[in-house]
Design an enzyme around this catalytic site. Structure first.
Site: not given
Length: 247
Positions: A9, A11, A14, A60, A87-88, A90, A114, A182-183
């Protein structure tokens, strides 16, 4: 040969504020929208066509896909939303500033949280207002299946079954697919496709809004992979992601 396109995605708000996001549902910034649109332009210039698109249930990634498809003039394509591509999670870090957290706990500890393969951040409590267990988009899941924290190993454990049950069969059937995610859900796929070790995956960063193309053989093994557009710009963007968690 098959082609698979992965897009992290653009930017988010956050990302801009350098906060841990995870499953928190935050929008794109104006920069993120432009990154998403640019990814669509790159795909259009290179002549890509798709039959179906996949994304997470977080806005996002969803909006990144929308903007990319708009540039391709393919907003009518079927879109599949899957929480497995989220996303993972957190955990208790969600919402915290990465640099401030690094000042408090040290760069090494934050890097471990991370990027470590199998060390999760501290978990949320089930009654934490940040917990997603009452979110209607996860209503079909048992509460225990909605995570309170995840490491990358946990993310792999939900992404890979989805790859095997849905994504890989679609590709094998001849469908041309694009995934906006996502990353860390993309890192999970890249780890699997490229057979990256648990130790080496720590150093892999995925830049925002730049299409990553995999050319796959009949067995869905990578022939090669590359980012569309300027390779140097992609490398700089990945390096910027790596620096986000430093004090």
């Amino acid at each position: 040969m098959h082609k698979l396109v992965l897009i992290r995605h653009g930017e988010s708000t956050w990302n801009l504020e350098n906060r841990f996001t995870g499953w928190t549902d935050v929008p794109l910034t104006a920069t993120g929208v432009e990154q998403a649109r640019q990814s669509g332009r790159l795909l259009k210039e290179a002549g890509y066509e798709f039959d179906v698109a996949y994304t997470s249930v977080l806005k996002r990634a969803i909006w990144t896909l929308w903007h990319a498809l708009d540039e391709l003039d393919r907003t009518w394509l079927p879109v599949v939303n899957a929480w497995q591509l989220n996303e993972r999670h957190y955990g208790a870090l969600q919402g915290l500033n990465k640099a401030e957290t690094a000042k408090q706990y040290g760069d090494a500890q934050v890097l471990t949280w991370r990027r470590s393969y199998d060390v999760p951040p501290p978990p949320l409590t089930a009654d934490d207002p940040r917990s997603e267990r009452s979110d209607p988009r996860y209503a079909a899941l048992a509460p225990a299946d909605v995570p309170l924290t995840e490491c990358l190993k946990d993310t792999v454990a939900r992404v890979l079954p989805y790859w095997n049950s849905q994504l890989a069969p679609a590709i094998r059937s001849g469908q041309r697919i694009v995934i906006a995610a996502h990353g860390n859900s993309i890192r999970a796929l890249v780890k699997y496709l490229d057979n990256i070790s648990d130790d080496e995956i720590v150093g892999l960063n995925i830049p925002n809004g730049i299409p990553l193309v995999y050319e796959l053989d009949a067995d869905l093994k990578p022939i090669k992979s590359y980012y569309l557009g300027d390779a140097e710009a992609a490398a700089k963007a990945a390096a910027a992601v790596a620096n986000q968690g430093k004090a």
